[in-house]
Write an enzyme that holds these catalytic residues in place. Structure first.
Site, PDB file in Angstrom:
ATOM      1  N   PRO A  88       0.815  -1.218   0.000  1.00 40.80           N
ATOM      2  CA  PRO A  88       0.000   0.000   0.000  1.00 40.80           C
ATOM      3  C   PRO A  88       0.848   1.267   0.000  1.00 40.80           C
ATOM      4  CG  PRO A  88      -0.392  -1.304   2.005  1.00 40.80           C
ATOM      5  CD  PRO A  88       0.565  -2.069   1.161  1.00 40.80           C
ATOM      6  N   GLU A 115       1.420  -7.970   8.643  1.00 36.43           N
ATOM      7  CA  GLU A 115       1.761  -6.534   8.621  1.00 36.43           C
ATOM      8  C   GLU A 115       2.686  -6.199   7.449  1.00 36.43           C
ATOM      9  OE1 GLU A 115       0.434  -4.108  10.335  1.00 36.43           O
ATOM     10  OE2 GLU A 115      -0.806  -5.623  11.302  1.00 36.43           O
ATOM     11  N   ARG A 153      -3.553  -7.424 -21.014  1.00 34.54           N
ATOM     12  CA  ARG A 153      -4.382  -6.770 -22.039  1.00 34.54           C
ATOM     13  C   ARG A 153      -3.545  -5.917 -22.992  1.00 34.54           C
ATOM     14  NH1 ARG A 153      -8.093  -3.526 -21.801  1.00 34.54           N
ATOM     15  NH2 ARG A 153      -9.832  -4.669 -22.682  1.00 34.54           N
ATOM     16  N   ASP A 168      -8.959   1.769 -25.537  1.00 35.04           N
ATOM     17  CA  ASP A 168      -9.508   1.775 -24.183  1.00 35.04           C
ATOM     18  C   ASP A 168      -9.253   3.114 -23.500  1.00 35.04           C
ATOM     19  OD1 ASP A 168     -10.683  -0.681 -24.031  1.00 35.04           O
ATOM     20  OD2 ASP A 168      -8.958  -1.694 -23.161  1.00 35.04           O
TER      21      ASP A 168
HETATM   22  N1  SAM Z   1       0.906  -2.911   7.557  1.00 38.63           N
HETATM   23  C1  SAM Z   1       0.754  -2.552   6.162  1.00 38.63           C
HETATM   24  C2  SAM Z   1       0.495  -1.072   6.068  1.00 38.63           C
HETATM   25  O1  SAM Z   1      -0.107  -0.501   6.965  1.00 38.63           O
HETATM   26  O2  SAM Z   1       0.869  -0.484   5.029  1.00 38.63           O
HETATM   27  C3  SAM Z   1      -0.392  -3.323   5.523  1.00 38.63           C
HETATM   28  C4  SAM Z   1      -0.107  -4.761   5.312  1.00 38.63           C
HETATM   29  S1  SAM Z   1      -1.383  -5.581   4.441  1.00 38.63           S
HETATM   30  C5  SAM Z   1      -2.491  -6.056   5.714  1.00 38.63           C
HETATM   31  C6  SAM Z   1      -0.667  -7.103   3.966  1.00 38.63           C
HETATM   32  C7  SAM Z   1      -0.144  -7.138   2.530  1.00 38.63           C
HETATM   33  O3  SAM Z   1      -1.192  -6.883   1.625  1.00 38.63           O
HETATM   34  C8  SAM Z   1       0.941  -6.154   2.178  1.00 38.63           C
HETATM   35  O4  SAM Z   1       2.205  -6.603   2.580  1.00 38.63           O
HETATM   36  C9  SAM Z   1       0.807  -6.055   0.674  1.00 38.63           C
HETATM   37  O5  SAM Z   1       1.536  -7.080   0.025  1.00 38.63           O
HETATM   38  C10 SAM Z   1      -0.677  -6.283   0.452  1.00 38.63           C
HETATM   39  N2  SAM Z   1      -1.463  -5.064   0.194  1.00 38.63           N
HETATM   40  C11 SAM Z   1      -2.429  -4.554   0.983  1.00 38.63           C
HETATM   41  N3  SAM Z   1      -2.959  -3.459   0.456  1.00 38.63           N
HETATM   42  C12 SAM Z   1      -2.352  -3.253  -0.720  1.00 38.63           C
HETATM   43  C13 SAM Z   1      -2.465  -2.268  -1.738  1.00 38.63           C
HETATM   44  N4  SAM Z   1      -3.327  -1.266  -1.639  1.00 38.63           N
HETATM   45  N5  SAM Z   1      -1.680  -2.365  -2.828  1.00 38.63           N
HETATM   46  C14 SAM Z   1      -0.781  -3.367  -2.942  1.00 38.63           C
HETATM   47  N6  SAM Z   1      -0.611  -4.330  -2.001  1.00 38.63           N
HETATM   48  C15 SAM Z   1      -1.386  -4.280  -0.907  1.00 38.63           C
END
Ligand code: SAM
Length: 215
Positions: A88, A115, A153, A168
């Site tokens: 994220p 996490e 795509r 697109d």
């Molecule tokens: N503790 C992290 C934080 O607050 O940024 C969130 C961890 S999340 C619960 C677990 C995993 O989901 C991450 O390590 C990532 O690989 C994936 N993930 C969650 N949201 C994502 C997003 N918006 N984009 C890409 N990967 C995401």
């Protein structure tokens, strides 16, 4: 294009890949999608892949050893492919990024859980971090699949003429804009009529109407 997906849930996306366009592109060999079970690389007697965070706090963190060994093994089979960590906090995924990635021979997509991953993996082996939006999911598997789908795509050999990605939304053909509204049969639906100009067969006029209605 070879997509290597590193995850602790290697079967979570199976059905999505069996059907529709992605399934067909796999059969056509336009793409290969391989899943790698990070847990299988764990040297822990119980195949553990997580640990409590140093410094305290809620949640667990993915331990570096299984991920490190998994990435090292996969890199040998997908030479030159960048290691992308879905996160994220990464750079926001968009059309331009999909286009850039579609020119690579392969991608290695690392999915986090809990996490997230021990930061030393980021420091040692991750080339890029990509987010699919400003929200937090439970894992990186759906984000990895978003990348596989959007990138596929755009591959020259993917999609037939009927499904062409050339016009697109966000593409160069539409000047980066979102596309015009579409209509199909019937001509009238719930008292709403298809715009007259689309029925006439005058392609110059149809093009002008579509240009005007780009969003
Ligand atoms: N503790 C992290 C934080 O607050 O940024 C969130 C961890 S999340 C619960 C677990 C995993 O989901 C991450 O390590 C990532 O690989 C994936 N993930 C969650 N949201 C994502 C997003 N918006 N984009 C890409 N990967 C995401």
């Amino acid at each position: 294009m070879i997509f290597d997906i590193l995850t602790i849930f290697p079967h979570i996306l199976d059905s999505y890949l069996e059907d529709s366009i992605l399934g067909r592109e796999i059969k056509k060999k336009t793409i290969r999608v391989r899943f790698h079970d990070i847990r299988a690389y764990s040297e822990d007697g119980h195949k553990k892949v997580d640990g409590t965070p140093y410094g305290g706090g809620a949640g667990m963190v993915m331990t570096p050893q299984p991920i490190y060994d998994c990435i090292k093994a996969v890199k040998k089979k997908n030479r030159g492919a960048p290691v992308i960590y879905l996160s994220p906090t990464g750079k926001l995924f968009d059309y331009k990024m999909a286009k850039r990635l579609s020119k690579k021979k392969g991608l290695i997509l690392l999915c986090g859980r809990y996490e997230g991953i021990d930061d030393r993996i980021r420091q040692l082996l991750v080339d890029e971090e990509i987010s699919i939006g400003e929200y937090v999911l439970t894992g990186g598997e759906l984000p990895a699949m978003v990348i596989v789908d959007a990138v596929t795509r755009l591959l020259p050999k993917a999609l037939g003429n009927k499904e062409s990605a050339r016009e697109d939304s966000f593409t160069e053909a539409l000047d980066g804009k979102k596309e015009y509204p579409h209509y199909t049969k019937p001509r009238v639906f719930k008292k709403l009529e298809v715009p007259e100009v689309l029925l006439g067969g005058n392609h110059a006029k149809i093009d002008a109407w579509r240009k005007k209605h780009l969003q």
